[in-house]
Design a protein around this motif. Structure first.
Motif, short mmCIF file in Angstrom:
data_model
loop_
_atom_site.label_atom_id
_atom_site.label_comp_id
_atom_site.label_asym_id
_atom_site.label_seq_id
_atom_site.Cartn_x
_atom_site.Cartn_y
_atom_site.Cartn_z
N UNK A 33 47.76 38.28 49.06
CA UNK A 33 46.88 39.35 48.63
C UNK A 33 45.45 38.99 49.04
N UNK A 34 44.63 40.01 49.23
CA UNK A 34 43.24 39.78 49.61
C UNK A 34 42.32 40.50 48.63
N UNK A 46 31.43 38.70 40.77
CA UNK A 46 32.14 39.82 40.17
C UNK A 46 33.27 40.29 41.08
N UNK A 47 34.44 40.50 40.51
CA UNK A 47 35.55 41.10 41.25
C UNK A 47 35.21 42.55 41.59
N UNK A 48 35.54 42.97 42.81
CA UNK A 48 35.28 44.33 43.24
C UNK A 48 36.59 45.09 43.50
N UNK A 49 37.44 44.52 44.33
CA UNK A 49 38.65 45.22 44.73
C UNK A 49 39.64 44.22 45.31
N UNK A 50 40.93 44.52 45.19
CA UNK A 50 41.96 43.69 45.82
C UNK A 50 43.07 44.57 46.36
N UNK A 51 43.88 43.97 47.22
CA UNK A 51 44.98 44.68 47.85
C UNK A 51 46.14 43.73 48.01
N UNK A 52 47.34 44.22 47.84
CA UNK A 52 48.53 43.37 47.94
C UNK A 52 48.77 42.96 49.39
N UNK A 53 49.68 42.03 49.55
CA UNK A 53 49.96 41.51 50.88
C UNK A 53 50.46 42.58 51.84
N UNK A 54 51.10 43.61 51.29
CA UNK A 54 51.66 44.69 52.11
C UNK A 54 50.66 45.81 52.38
N UNK A 55 49.53 45.77 51.68
CA UNK A 55 48.56 46.85 51.84
C UNK A 55 48.66 47.92 50.78
N UNK A 68 34.42 53.09 47.41
CA UNK A 68 34.85 51.98 48.27
C UNK A 68 36.34 52.13 48.57
N UNK A 69 36.74 51.70 49.76
CA UNK A 69 38.15 51.70 50.14
C UNK A 69 38.49 50.39 50.83
N UNK A 70 39.50 49.72 50.30
CA UNK A 70 39.97 48.49 50.91
C UNK A 70 41.19 48.81 51.77
N UNK A 71 41.30 48.11 52.89
CA UNK A 71 42.47 48.26 53.74
C UNK A 71 42.69 46.95 54.47
N UNK A 72 43.85 46.81 55.07
CA UNK A 72 44.13 45.59 55.81
C UNK A 72 44.99 45.90 57.01
N UNK A 73 44.87 45.06 58.02
CA UNK A 73 45.69 45.16 59.23
C UNK A 73 46.32 43.79 59.42
#
Length: 127
Positions: A33-34, A46-55, A68-73
């Motif tokens: 996770x990120x 301060x924690x802002x946002x997180x995303x699982x390993x799969x996105x 805000x929008x988190x994403x991952x590649x």
């Protein structure tokens, strides 16, 4: 060992946008996770946002939800944070963090659940 390098910070007027990137080294990115954290002057991190390993399963704090929008590649070992409608109170050093390797789908919110941290990138929002 995972190295994280953030980029994309800068100075922007209130209402503007920035996109932060965090590039990770190594082969375990897709198993982690990120998260993004921030630290304003004179305040704690301060924690802002997180995303699982799969996105999936992003988790946002209330103050940034909808802006805000988190994403991952996972193919590029990179996580992104798109920040829109920025406010002066968003001014901080932003850090990305990599969680422990996992087979689950969690999106951790505690800094103690993250093993690796980037050096941070400054975001300054002027009024």
């Amino acid at each position: 060992q995972v190295q994280l390098v953030e980029s994309g910070g800068g100075l922007v007027q209130a209402g503007g946008s920035l996109r932060l990137s965090c590039a990770a080294s190594g082969r375990t990115f897709s198993s982690r996770a990120m998260g993004w954290f921030r630290q304003a002057p004179g305040k704690g991190r301060e924690f802002v946002v997180s995303i699982s390993r799969s996105g999936h399963n992003p988790y946002y704090i209330d103050s940034v939800n909808g802006r805000f929008t988190i994403s991952r590649d996972n193919a590029k070992n990179t996580v992104y944070l798109q920040m829109n409608s920025l406010k002066p109170e968003d001014t901080a050093v932003y850090y990305c963090a990599a969680g422990r390797t996992t087979t689950g789908w969690e999106s951790p919110t505690s800094e103690y659940e993250y093993d690796y941290w980037g050096q941070g990138t400054q975001v300054t929002v002027s009024s």
